[in-house]
Design a protein around this motif. Structure first.
Motif, PDB file in Angstrom:
ATOM      1  N   VAL A  96      74.727 114.494 -64.672  1.00 56.91           N
ATOM      2  CA  VAL A  96      74.869 115.602 -63.725  1.00 56.91           C
ATOM      3  C   VAL A  96      74.538 116.929 -64.407  1.00 56.91           C
ATOM      4  CG1 VAL A  96      76.560 116.901 -62.373  1.00 56.91           C
ATOM      5  CG2 VAL A  96      76.465 114.412 -62.203  1.00 56.91           C
ATOM      6  N   PHE A  97      74.971 117.068 -65.680  1.00 57.82           N
ATOM      7  CA  PHE A  97      74.620 118.284 -66.431  1.00 57.82           C
ATOM      8  C   PHE A  97      73.108 118.458 -66.498  1.00 57.82           C
ATOM      9  CE2 PHE A  97      78.701 118.668 -69.130  1.00 57.82           C
ATOM     10  CZ  PHE A  97      79.256 119.462 -68.136  1.00 57.82           C
ATOM     11  N   LEU A  98      72.419 117.363 -66.880  1.00 63.08           N
ATOM     12  CA  LEU A  98      70.963 117.433 -66.997  1.00 63.08           C
ATOM     13  C   LEU A  98      70.334 117.772 -65.654  1.00 63.08           C
ATOM     14  CD1 LEU A  98      70.085 114.437 -69.357  1.00 63.08           C
ATOM     15  CD2 LEU A  98      69.931 116.863 -69.849  1.00 63.08           C
ATOM     16  N   LEU A  99      70.883 117.168 -64.602  1.00 60.41           N
ATOM     17  CA  LEU A  99      70.371 117.445 -63.256  1.00 60.41           C
ATOM     18  C   LEU A  99      70.521 118.919 -62.903  1.00 60.41           C
ATOM     19  CD1 LEU A  99      71.417 114.655 -60.751  1.00 60.41           C
ATOM     20  CD2 LEU A  99      69.138 115.479 -61.306  1.00 60.41           C
ATOM     21  N   LEU A 100      71.733 119.444 -63.191  1.00 61.89           N
ATOM     22  CA  LEU A 100      72.000 120.849 -62.858  1.00 61.89           C
ATOM     23  C   LEU A 100      71.067 121.765 -63.640  1.00 61.89           C
ATOM     24  CD1 LEU A 100      75.909 120.888 -62.723  1.00 61.89           C
ATOM     25  CD2 LEU A 100      74.303 121.173 -60.830  1.00 61.89           C
ATOM     26  N   ALA A 101      70.890 121.445 -64.924  1.00 65.33           N
ATOM     27  CA  ALA A 101      70.096 122.333 -65.780  1.00 65.33           C
ATOM     28  C   ALA A 101      68.604 122.218 -65.471  1.00 65.33           C
ATOM     29  CB  ALA A 101      70.367 122.012 -67.244  1.00 65.33           C
ATOM     30  N   PHE A 102      68.069 120.986 -65.594  1.00 63.44           N
ATOM     31  CA  PHE A 102      66.609 120.843 -65.506  1.00 63.44           C
ATOM     32  C   PHE A 102      66.125 120.566 -64.089  1.00 63.44           C
ATOM     33  CE2 PHE A 102      67.734 119.750 -69.849  1.00 63.44           C
ATOM     34  CZ  PHE A 102      66.891 120.595 -70.548  1.00 63.44           C
ATOM     35  N   GLY A 103      67.023 120.126 -63.217  1.00 61.75           N
ATOM     36  CA  GLY A 103      66.614 119.814 -61.860  1.00 61.75           C
ATOM     37  C   GLY A 103      66.817 120.992 -60.924  1.00 61.75           C
ATOM     38  N   LEU A 104      68.003 121.639 -61.050  1.00 64.98           N
ATOM     39  CA  LEU A 104      68.314 122.711 -60.106  1.00 64.98           C
ATOM     40  C   LEU A 104      68.013 124.092 -60.676  1.00 64.98           C
ATOM     41  CD1 LEU A 104      71.615 121.443 -58.459  1.00 64.98           C
ATOM     42  CD2 LEU A 104      69.350 121.719 -57.423  1.00 64.98           C
ATOM     43  N   HIS A 105      68.451 124.335 -61.922  1.00 66.17           N
ATOM     44  CA  HIS A 105      68.295 125.680 -62.475  1.00 66.17           C
ATOM     45  C   HIS A 105      66.837 125.973 -62.814  1.00 66.17           C
ATOM     46  CE1 HIS A 105      69.773 129.372 -64.236  1.00 66.17           C
ATOM     47  NE2 HIS A 105      68.943 129.163 -65.231  1.00 66.17           N
ATOM     48  N   TRP A 106      66.241 125.121 -63.619  1.00 68.12           N
ATOM     49  CA  TRP A 106      64.847 125.369 -64.027  1.00 68.12           C
ATOM     50  C   TRP A 106      63.828 124.655 -63.134  1.00 68.12           C
ATOM     51  CZ3 TRP A 106      68.108 124.824 -68.652  1.00 68.12           C
ATOM     52  CH2 TRP A 106      68.319 126.064 -69.281  1.00 68.12           C
ATOM     53  N   ARG A 107      64.300 123.732 -62.361  1.00 67.10           N
ATOM     54  CA  ARG A 107      63.434 123.004 -61.425  1.00 67.10           C
ATOM     55  C   ARG A 107      62.212 122.368 -62.097  1.00 67.10           C
ATOM     56  NH1 ARG A 107      65.087 123.823 -56.318  1.00 67.10           N
ATOM     57  NH2 ARG A 107      66.599 125.460 -56.050  1.00 67.10           N
ATOM     58  N   LEU A 108      62.449 121.785 -63.271  1.00 73.49           N
ATOM     59  CA  LEU A 108      61.339 121.147 -63.988  1.00 73.49           C
ATOM     60  C   LEU A 108      61.130 119.718 -63.513  1.00 73.49           C
ATOM     61  CD1 LEU A 108      62.084 122.349 -67.624  1.00 73.49           C
ATOM     62  CD2 LEU A 108      60.202 123.065 -66.141  1.00 73.49           C
ATOM     63  N   PHE A 109      62.230 119.090 -63.118  1.00 70.75           N
ATOM     64  CA  PHE A 109      62.149 117.670 -62.760  1.00 70.75           C
ATOM     65  C   PHE A 109      62.823 117.432 -61.418  1.00 70.75           C
ATOM     66  CE2 PHE A 109      62.080 117.888 -67.386  1.00 70.75           C
ATOM     67  CZ  PHE A 109      60.891 117.244 -67.629  1.00 70.75           C
TER      68      PHE A 109
END
Lengths: 359, 313
Positions: free
Chosen positions: B149-162
Motif C-alpha cells: 500500500v505504501f508503494l501504491l500511495l507513493a508511486f501509484g498515486l503521488h507520482w503516478r509512475l505506475f
C-alpha cells in the motif's frame, strides 16, 4: 641513526657496547654485501586483544639466501606462521598489523606496501604453502583452474595456455595422469595429492621465495617423506629460497640448511643445522631436543617442557622463556640480545652465552 | 549431468504420487457429500444420485482412485463447480501472471540481497553492516499489505509512475512489465531482506575459510577473491533460500495480488476455498505441488552446478 643498522638495534643499544658481538644476523660479513632473497629486519607483528595491540612477533630478523632452506622451528603459537603471513602481507587490520621493521624481498621493501602492489608480488615472486591441504583448496573449483588462476593473473596467459602450463606443473610435482586430474575437484584427491596441488600452485610463477608453513604436518609419515623429497628436488631445480616452518625436528634435519628456533615471537637461537643439532645453546632449544622420544633408550620417560607459552598480553620482561627455564637466574629479567657464538651461530641467553660475552 | 537430472526426476515421482493419493484421500475423508455441496441442502435423492453418478462417486473407491490418477496424469482435474470450466484452463489463464510476479521478485531480491549481503559481510559490525541488518529487519517486519500500500500511495498515486490496478494484457510485454513493477517491488524487497541475511552469514563463513587465504596468497585481487572464490562457496545457502522462497511465492502471493488487484494462483486458491469449489481445490493442490517439485528440482540441479561434491553424493 635514521635507519636501523643490522645487528645493532634498540635492545642491543640499551645494553651498550656489544654491537660487535651481539648480531641478529650471524651469516657473516661477506653475505651482507649481496642482496638476500628475503631479509627480515626487526619485524614486529601485532594483534589486537581487547583494545590494545600486543606483539606476536617481536624484533625478528633473519636472512634467507637463494637456494637455501631455512627452518623456522618452535612450538604452536610461537609466531612462526605469523612471520610467514607477515611476509606475504596477509596479516591485516583490523585484527593484526605489521607494526615495525623491514621485509625485503630481493632488496625491495614490502612492509607498508599497498595491497595493490602486494597482489602483484604474491603468488608471483613469493608463494606460500599452507598446513591444511584439506581446507586450503577451494572445494568448488577444479584444481586445474586453481593452479591456472595465478598464471592468468600474473602472466596474462589465456585459460587454455594456463591449463597447459598447469598440466606441466602437475607432471613436475608427480601427480599421475595430470591431464585428467586437472579437471577434477579437491575432494577427489587424497591429502598428499592435494598438497602436491598446493605445491604446483605455489610454483606456478616460479617464485624466488617459497614460504612453506608446516606443509607435511597433516600428512602421514610415508607421504610426508615423499613431499619433503619433492620439495628438496624442486628447490634445487628452481634455485628457490625456502622458509620451512615446522615443529618437527626430524623434518628439520632432513630438509634444512639452517635453523632458526622461535619462542614466544622471538628468535632464541639460530645457526647451521649440524651446529644446532650438535651443540644447542639456548635452554629452549635443548628442551626441544630433550622432548623428542628416543627409541634407542628403553624405559626412558618422555620429557616435556613444563608450563606453556605465556599469552600475548602477559609476556614477561626480559627473557620470555625464563618462567619455564631450568637455568633461570638473576639477569634473566633484563632484555636479552641475540649473542653470536660463532660466525653463523647465535643464541639469546645470557646464561649459556656468558662465557662468550665476557671473553 | 544427464544422469543426475534423471535420478532427481525419478525421485520426484514418488513425491507426486504421494501428493495425488493424499489429495484423493482427503477429499473422500472430509465429511459431507460432494453431490450435496454441489446441489445444496434441498436436493432430492434422485438429483443427488444423478450427480454422484456423473462424478463417478458411485463406483468402488479403488476404481475411483485409479481413474483419478489416470486423469490427473493427463492434466485433467475435472471442472470447476463455480465456473464449470476445466480446472487446468482456469489455472493456465492466471499462471503467467503468477510466474511473472514470482520471477520478477526473485530477480529483484537476488539483485539487491546478494550484493548488500556481501557488502555487509565485508564490513562486519561496521556502519554498512549495521544499516543492512537494520533495513533487512524492517523489510522482514513489514507485511506485504502494508509495504504494498505504501508503494501504491507513493508511486501509484503521488507520482503516478505506475498503474494502481493491474490486470495486465499478456500479449503486450510493455504493459505486462509496467504493471509488474510495483507488486514485484513489494515482494522483491521482502525477498531481498531474506537474501541479504543469508548472504551475509554465508559470506562471513566463507571469508574465514582457508581457501580464501590461499587465493589471496596467490595474488588474486581482493574483488575476485570475494566474488569468485567466496560467493561460489556461499551460493548453496543462498540458492536454498531462493528456491524455498520461490516455492512459497508461487501460491502465497495472494495478499500482493489482492492489494494490486492482479490475477494469480494465490487468488484462485483463496477463491476456491471461499466458494467450496472442491474439485478446483483438489486440482490446484496437485498443480501447486507439481510446481514446488519443479522448483526443488531446479534448486537441486543448481546445487550440482555450484558444488561438485553434491553430484558425487
Amino acid at each position: 641513526m635514521a635507519t636501523p643498522v643490522r645487528g645493532c638495534r634498540i635492545p642491543q643499544r640499551n645494553t651498550g657496547g656489544n654491537c660487535g658481538q651481539a648480531v641478529d644476523e650471524p651469516s657473516g660479513s661477506a653475505a651482507m654485501t649481496t642482496t638476500a632473497a628475503l631479509e627480515l629486519i626487526g619485524l614486529r607483528t601485532e594483534f589486537r586483544i581487547g583494545g590494545a595491540w600486543y606483539p606476536a612477533v617481536r624484533d625478528l630478523s633473519l636472512r634467507l639466501e637463494r637456494n637455501e632452506t631455512l627452518a623456522l622451528v618452535g612450538e604452536s603459537g610461537c609466531g612462526k606462521s605469523v612471520t610467514a603471513l607477515s611476509v606475504m602481507g596477509l596479516v591485516q587490520p583490523p585484527f593484526g598489523r605489521v607494526a615495525a621493521g623491514s621485509i625485503l624481498l630481493d632488496g625491495m621493501e614490502l612492509a607498508g606496501a599497498s595491497e595493490k602492489a602486494l597482489e602483484t608480488i604474491r603468488g608471483d615472486r613469493m608463494a606460500m604453502i599452507f598446513q591444511e591441504p584439506m581446507t586450503s583448496l577451494n572445494p568448488v573449483m577444479t584444481v586445474g583452474d586453481q593452479v591456472a588462476e595465478s598464471l592468468m593473473i600474473h602472466r596474462g596467459l589465456s585459460r587454455g595456455e594456463a591449463l597447459e602450463r598447469a598440466r606441466a606443473l602437475f607432471e613436475e610435482v608427480k601427480i599421475p595422469s595430470p591431464a585428467a586430474r586437472l579437471r577434477e575437484y579437491p575432494h577427489q584427491f587424497s591429502g598428499g595429492m592435494r598438497q602436491r596441488v598446493m605445491i604446483a600452485m605455489a610454483l606456478a610463477c616460479e617464485p624466488a621465495v617459497l614460504l612453506a608453513d608446516e606443509p607435511t604436518t597433516a600428512l602421514d609419515v610415508t607421504i610426508q617423506a615423499q613431499v619433503l623429497g619433492l620439495l628438496a628436488d624442486l628447490r634445487e631445480r628452481h634455485g628457490m629460497a625456502v622458509l620451512f616452518i615446522t615443529h618437527n625436528l626430524g623434518v628439520v634435519a632432513q630438509i634444512a640448511d639452517r635453523v632458526a628456533v622461535m619462542y614466544a615471537g622471538e628468535i632464541v637461537e639460530q645457526g647451521p643445522v649440524d651446529v644446532i643439532f650438535a651443540d644447542p645453546r639456548h635452554p629452549y632449544t635443548r628442551a626441544l631436543f630433550a622432548a623428542i622420544p628416543r627409541l634407542d633408550q628403553a624405559e626412558q620417560e618422555l620429557s616435556a617442557i613444563g608450563g606453556r607459552v605465556p599469552p600475548l598480553d602477559q609476556m614477561p620482561e626480559g627473557c620470555r622463556f625464563a618462567p619455564r627455564c631450568p637455568l633461570a637466574q638473576a639477569g634473566c629479567e633484563l632484555p636479552q640480545p641475540l649473542v653470536a657464538l660463532a660466525a653463523t651461530h647465535a643464541a639469546r641467553c645470557h646464561v649459556t652465552t656468558a662465557a662468550v660475552m665476557h671473553a | 549431468m544427464l544422469g543426475f537430472v534423471l535420478r532427481r526426476l525419478l525421485a520426484a515421482i514418488p513425491t507426486l504420487l504421494a501428493v495425488l493419493t493424499l489429495v484423493f484421500v482427503i477429499v473422500r475423508v472430509v465429511p459431507g457429500d460432494p453431490a450435496l455441496v454441489i446441489l445444496g441442502d434441498q436436493a432430492t435423492p434422485e438429483a443427488t444420485a444423478a450427480v454422484r453418478e456423473r462424478l463417478g462417486l458411485d463406483r468402488p473407491l479403488l476404481v475411483q482412485y485409479f481413474d483419478f490418477l489416470g486423469s490427473a496424469l493427463q492434466g485433467d482435474f475435472g471442472n470447476s463447480l463455480v465456473t464449470n470450466r476445466p480446472i487446468l484452463s482456469e489455472v493456465r489463464a492466471v499462471l503467467p501472471h503468477t510466474v511473472d510476479l514470482t520471477l520478477a521478485s526473485m530477480v529483484i531480491g537476488v539483485a539487491i540481497g546478494v550484493p548488500v549481503g556481501i557488502w555487509a559481510a565485508l564490513n562486519r559490525n561496521g556502519v554498512i553492516d549495521v544499516m543492512a541488518r537494520l533495513l533487512s529487519l524492517i523489510g522482514l517486519s513489514f507485511p506485504v499489505f502494508v509495504s504494498g500500500v505504501f508503494l501504491l500511495l507513493a508511486f501509484g498515486l503521488h507520482w503516478r509512475l505506475f498503474p494502481v490496478i493491474g490486470s495486465a494484457d499478456l500479449n503486450d510485454p510493455l504493459d505486462r512489465l509496467h504493471k509488474l513493477v510495483l507488486p514485484a517491488m513489494t515482494l522483491g524487497l521482502l525477498m531481498a531482506a531474506y537474501i541479504t541475511r543469508v548472504t551475509r552469514s554465508a559470506m562471513l563463513q566463507s571469508l574465514g575459510e582457508d581457501y580464501m587465504r590461499t587465493a589471496r596468497a596467490k595474488g588474486v585481487p581482493r574483488r575476485r577473491v570475494v566474488w569468485v572464490h567466496g560467493l561460489r562457496n556461499a551460493a548453496l545457502p543462498i540458492v536454498t533460500v531462493v528456491g524455498l522462497y520461490v516455492g512459497i511465492l508461487l501460491g502465497n502471493s495472494v495478499l500482493t495480488e489482492i492489494v494490486f488487484n492482479r490475477p494469480g494462483l494465490g487468488k484462485i486458491i483463496v477463491g476456491a476455498l471461499n466458494q467450496r469449489d472442491y474439485p478446483m481445490l483438489q486440482g490446484l493442490l496437485v498443480i501447486y505441488c507439481f510446481l514446488i517439485v519443479i522448483v526443488n528440482l531446479i534448486t537441486d540441479l543448481l546445487y550440482g552446478v555450484i558444488d561438485p561434491r553434491v553430484k558425487a553424493a
